[in-house]
Design a protein around this motif. Structure first.
Motif, PDB file in Angstrom:
ATOM      1  N   GLU A  64      44.333  56.618  36.960  1.00 57.32           N
ATOM      2  CA  GLU A  64      44.813  57.995  36.834  1.00 57.32           C
ATOM      3  C   GLU A  64      43.769  58.883  36.154  1.00 57.32           C
ATOM      4  OE1 GLU A  64      47.281  59.783  38.049  1.00 57.32           O
ATOM      5  OE2 GLU A  64      47.531  57.945  39.201  1.00 57.32           O
ATOM      6  N   GLU A  65      43.081  58.309  35.163  1.00 54.90           N
ATOM      7  CA  GLU A  65      42.093  59.086  34.396  1.00 54.90           C
ATOM      8  C   GLU A  65      40.743  59.181  35.106  1.00 54.90           C
ATOM      9  OE1 GLU A  65      42.004  56.963  30.701  1.00 54.90           O
ATOM     10  OE2 GLU A  65      44.029  57.592  30.168  1.00 54.90           O
ATOM     11  N   ASN A  66      40.499  58.293  36.060  1.00 53.80           N
ATOM     12  CA  ASN A  66      39.192  58.247  36.741  1.00 53.80           C
ATOM     13  C   ASN A  66      39.406  58.203  38.248  1.00 53.80           C
ATOM     14  OD1 ASN A  66      37.269  57.663  34.350  1.00 53.80           O
ATOM     15  ND2 ASN A  66      38.880  56.135  34.144  1.00 53.80           N
ATOM     16  N   ARG A  67      39.570  59.352  38.849  1.00 50.13           N
ATOM     17  CA  ARG A  67      39.861  59.373  40.290  1.00 50.13           C
ATOM     18  C   ARG A  67      38.588  59.264  41.128  1.00 50.13           C
ATOM     19  NH1 ARG A  67      44.627  57.798  41.107  1.00 50.13           N
ATOM     20  NH2 ARG A  67      44.451  58.556  43.241  1.00 50.13           N
ATOM     21  N   SER A  68      37.406  59.436  40.492  1.00 48.54           N
ATOM     22  CA  SER A  68      36.179  59.413  41.302  1.00 48.54           C
ATOM     23  C   SER A  68      35.481  58.059  41.214  1.00 48.54           C
ATOM     24  CB  SER A  68      35.241  60.532  40.868  1.00 48.54           C
ATOM     25  OG  SER A  68      34.892  60.329  39.518  1.00 48.54           O
ATOM     26  N   ILE A  69      36.203  57.024  41.545  1.00 49.37           N
ATOM     27  CA  ILE A  69      35.573  55.691  41.539  1.00 49.37           C
ATOM     28  C   ILE A  69      35.468  55.173  42.966  1.00 49.37           C
ATOM     29  CG2 ILE A  69      36.270  54.998  39.212  1.00 49.37           C
ATOM     30  CD1 ILE A  69      38.625  53.471  40.537  1.00 49.37           C
ATOM     31  N   ASP A  70      34.557  54.225  43.161  1.00 48.76           N
ATOM     32  CA  ASP A  70      34.396  53.632  44.495  1.00 48.76           C
ATOM     33  C   ASP A  70      35.167  52.316  44.616  1.00 48.76           C
ATOM     34  OD1 ASP A  70      32.492  55.589  45.531  1.00 48.76           O
ATOM     35  OD2 ASP A  70      31.203  54.836  43.934  1.00 48.76           O
ATOM     36  N   TYR A  71      35.248  51.588  43.510  1.00 51.19           N
ATOM     37  CA  TYR A  71      35.940  50.287  43.541  1.00 51.19           C
ATOM     38  C   TYR A  71      36.631  50.011  42.219  1.00 51.19           C
ATOM     39  CZ  TYR A  71      33.518  48.745  47.772  1.00 51.19           C
ATOM     40  OH  TYR A  71      33.061  48.622  49.056  1.00 51.19           O
ATOM     41  N   ILE A  72      37.707  49.232  42.283  1.00 50.53           N
ATOM     42  CA  ILE A  72      38.234  48.549  41.105  1.00 50.53           C
ATOM     43  C   ILE A  72      37.656  47.138  41.222  1.00 50.53           C
ATOM     44  CG2 ILE A  72      40.297  47.639  39.973  1.00 50.53           C
ATOM     45  CD1 ILE A  72      41.872  49.941  41.313  1.00 50.53           C
ATOM     46  N   THR A  73      36.924  46.710  40.207  1.00 55.15           N
ATOM     47  CA  THR A  73      36.204  45.441  40.335  1.00 55.15           C
ATOM     48  C   THR A  73      36.637  44.432  39.281  1.00 55.15           C
ATOM     49  OG1 THR A  73      34.315  46.677  41.169  1.00 55.15           O
ATOM     50  CG2 THR A  73      33.896  44.423  40.485  1.00 55.15           C
ATOM     51  N   PHE A  74      37.163  43.299  39.734  1.00 53.51           N
ATOM     52  CA  PHE A  74      37.476  42.206  38.809  1.00 53.51           C
ATOM     53  C   PHE A  74      36.183  41.458  38.575  1.00 53.51           C
ATOM     54  CE2 PHE A  74      41.548  43.302  40.495  1.00 53.51           C
ATOM     55  CZ  PHE A  74      42.375  43.171  39.388  1.00 53.51           C
ATOM     56  N   VAL A  75      35.760  41.448  37.323  1.00 54.55           N
ATOM     57  CA  VAL A  75      34.444  40.880  37.076  1.00 54.55           C
ATOM     58  C   VAL A  75      34.457  39.921  35.893  1.00 54.55           C
ATOM     59  CG1 VAL A  75      33.760  43.066  35.976  1.00 54.55           C
ATOM     60  CG2 VAL A  75      32.011  41.476  36.661  1.00 54.55           C
ATOM     61  N   GLY A  76      35.110  40.304  34.822  1.00 57.51           N
ATOM     62  CA  GLY A  76      35.180  39.365  33.696  1.00 57.51           C
ATOM     63  C   GLY A  76      33.877  39.223  32.954  1.00 57.51           C
ATOM     64  N   GLU A  77      34.003  38.798  31.719  1.00 53.05           N
ATOM     65  CA  GLU A  77      32.799  38.454  30.960  1.00 53.05           C
ATOM     66  C   GLU A  77      32.689  36.952  31.031  1.00 53.05           C
ATOM     67  OE1 GLU A  77      34.073  40.211  27.291  1.00 53.05           O
ATOM     68  OE2 GLU A  77      34.774  41.801  28.577  1.00 53.05           O
ATOM     69  N   GLY A  78      32.735  36.450  32.220  1.00 51.60           N
ATOM     70  CA  GLY A  78      32.776  35.030  32.509  1.00 51.60           C
ATOM     71  C   GLY A  78      33.239  34.924  33.954  1.00 51.60           C
ATOM     72  N   GLU A  79      34.113  33.970  34.256  1.00 51.61           N
ATOM     73  CA  GLU A  79      34.547  33.779  35.637  1.00 51.61           C
ATOM     74  C   GLU A  79      35.987  34.275  35.832  1.00 51.61           C
ATOM     75  OE1 GLU A  79      33.318  33.378  38.447  1.00 51.61           O
ATOM     76  OE2 GLU A  79      35.286  33.211  39.337  1.00 51.61           O
ATOM     77  N   PRO A  80      36.181  35.381  36.570  1.00 48.75           N
ATOM     78  CA  PRO A  80      37.512  35.985  36.668  1.00 48.75           C
ATOM     79  C   PRO A  80      38.546  35.133  37.404  1.00 48.75           C
ATOM     80  CG  PRO A  80      35.960  37.143  38.077  1.00 48.75           C
ATOM     81  CD  PRO A  80      35.156  36.195  37.258  1.00 48.75           C
ATOM     82  N   THR A  81      38.109  34.203  38.271  1.00 44.58           N
ATOM     83  CA  THR A  81      39.113  33.395  38.992  1.00 44.58           C
ATOM     84  C   THR A  81      39.766  32.363  38.075  1.00 44.58           C
ATOM     85  OG1 THR A  81      37.451  31.821  39.780  1.00 44.58           O
ATOM     86  CG2 THR A  81      37.980  33.643  41.244  1.00 44.58           C
ATOM     87  N   LEU A  82      39.268  32.228  36.847  1.00 43.89           N
ATOM     88  CA  LEU A  82      39.958  31.360  35.887  1.00 43.89           C
ATOM     89  C   LEU A  82      41.285  31.985  35.465  1.00 43.89           C
ATOM     90  CD1 LEU A  82      36.915  30.157  33.756  1.00 43.89           C
ATOM     91  CD2 LEU A  82      38.420  28.685  35.108  1.00 43.89           C
ATOM     92  N   CYS A  83      41.445  33.273  35.720  1.00 42.54           N
ATOM     93  CA  CYS A  83      42.730  33.939  35.464  1.00 42.54           C
ATOM     94  C   CYS A  83      43.706  33.533  36.576  1.00 42.54           C
ATOM     95  CB  CYS A  83      42.526  35.456  35.450  1.00 42.54           C
ATOM     96  SG  CYS A  83      44.070  36.366  35.524  1.00 42.54           S
ATOM     97  N   LYS A  84      44.770  32.880  36.202  1.00 39.68           N
ATOM     98  CA  LYS A  84      45.722  32.335  37.177  1.00 39.68           C
ATOM     99  C   LYS A  84      46.420  33.415  38.004  1.00 39.68           C
ATOM    100  CE  LYS A  84      48.921  28.390  37.146  1.00 39.68           C
ATOM    101  NZ  LYS A  84      48.407  27.930  38.395  1.00 39.68           N
ATOM    102  N   SER A  85      46.560  34.596  37.424  1.00 42.52           N
ATOM    103  CA  SER A  85      47.281  35.667  38.137  1.00 42.52           C
ATOM    104  C   SER A  85      46.346  36.595  38.892  1.00 42.52           C
ATOM    105  CB  SER A  85      48.096  36.498  37.137  1.00 42.52           C
ATOM    106  OG  SER A  85      49.157  35.748  36.651  1.00 42.52           O
TER     107      SER A  85
END
Ligand code: SF4
Length: 310
Positions: A64-85
């Motif tokens: 809502e606060e940042n409408r001028s973005i190109d992507y929402i990126t799951f990146v993590g400060e490590g490996e994001p697929t370790l997040c089960k959800s």
């Protein structure tokens, strides 16, 4: 914001809103080139480190606060697929109507649940730094449960079921995987993966191991030719999104996730009419900040505190 940061400039994804669904430096690899240092939370067990609803709340608020973005990126400060959800989070993030990307080391793609979780993302960017087990062990230093052949098989399987784009990133490290022979092995694997793009990257920020060096220009050019890669990485530029009322803390927050060059800090300060010397001098006196010289550039890094459910 605890889980969402940015927008940050990305060489591949334009202006990207980063989402980190895992605690700092939680990974199943400990890559020699990692800009976050050596992995101190080494795990291959997936779980919800944080409440997914809290993460989603921040994603929706940030969008809502940042409408001028190109992507929402799951990146993590490590490996994001370790997040089960992560699958649920991707599907929910897509409700914003912004494209969703996932930057992953790809190790867990051998797990069918992870493949299903990522299949709806608009872009998935897995790494492939080695064409054989020996180099894989040397460069990525994976958790003992991750075997090279299984990881590669997972990548091939994922490529068949993904709905979005598949962009592979190859990080080249001098003397480890930059020979013609090593690159050709990676190329052979990629023939069966059939990615939409291949990116070559090099360790432009201070690596976990100081000996992990940028390869010679000729080796990078050769790899570019063999892999028919999309771009060769360079130093990124562009605007970081920061709250000017808390400039110092905001800069430290970026440095936790992404080592900042001195010139980038200056650029951020000048944008808000703040004297860069004041901020940089404060950083030099701050015990949580480490200043590193790498390839004739000065970088500032902040070691984040470990958080999340045990
Ligand atoms: S580079 Fe990525 S995959 Fe490798 S150790 Fe760092 S966070 Fe993990």
């Amino acid at each position: 914001m605890k889980y969402v940061y940015g927008p940050v400039p990305s060489r591949r994804l334009g202006r990207s809103l980063g989402v980190s669904p895992i605690p700092s430096k939680t990974c199943n690899y400990s890559c020699v080139y990692c800009q976050l240092g050596r992995t101190d939370h080494f795990t291959n067990v997936r779980k919800d480190f944080f409440d997914p609803q809290e993460i989603l709340k921040e994603i929706f608020q940030s969008v809502e606060e940042n409408r001028s973005i190109d992507y929402i990126t799951f990146v993590g400060e490590g490996e994001p697929t370790l997040c089960k959800s992560i699958g649920y989070l991707i599907d929910q993030a897509k409700l914003t109507h912004f494209p969703v990307a996932v930057i992953t080391n790809g190790a867990l793609l051998y797990d069918e649940d992870v493949r299903m979780d990522l299949r709806n993302a608009d872009v998935v960017l897995p790494s492939l730094d080695a064409g054989n087990e020996e180099t894989f062990l040397k460069i990525n230093r994976p958790n003992k449960d991750i075997k090279f052949e299984r990881m590669v098989e997972g990548l091939k399987q994922f490529s068949k079921i993904r709905k979005g784009q598949l962009w592979i990133e190859v990080m080249l490290v001098k003397g480890l995987n930059d020979s013609e022979e090593e690159i050709t092995k990676i190329k052979d694997i990629l023939k069966d993966v059939n990615p939409d793009r291949v990116y070559i990257n090099v360790p432009i920020r201070p690596p976990a191991e100081p000996w992990a060096e940028i390869p010679e220009e000729e080796s990078i050019a050769k790899a570019h030719e063999i892999l028919e890669s999309y771009v060769i990485a360079g130093y990124e530029s562009g605007e970081f999104n920061v709250d000017p009322d808390h400039l110092y803390d905001e800069i430290l927050k970026i440095c936790e996730r992404h080592p900042l060059r001195e010139d980038q800090i200056k650029e951020i300060c000048l944008k808000f009419n703040v004297r860069p010397e004041e901020i940089i001098s404060k950083m030099r006196n701050d015990k949580s900040v480490k200043e590193i010289s790498y390839h004739e550039k000065r970088f500032f890094v902040v070691k984040p505190k470990m958080e999340g459910k045990a």
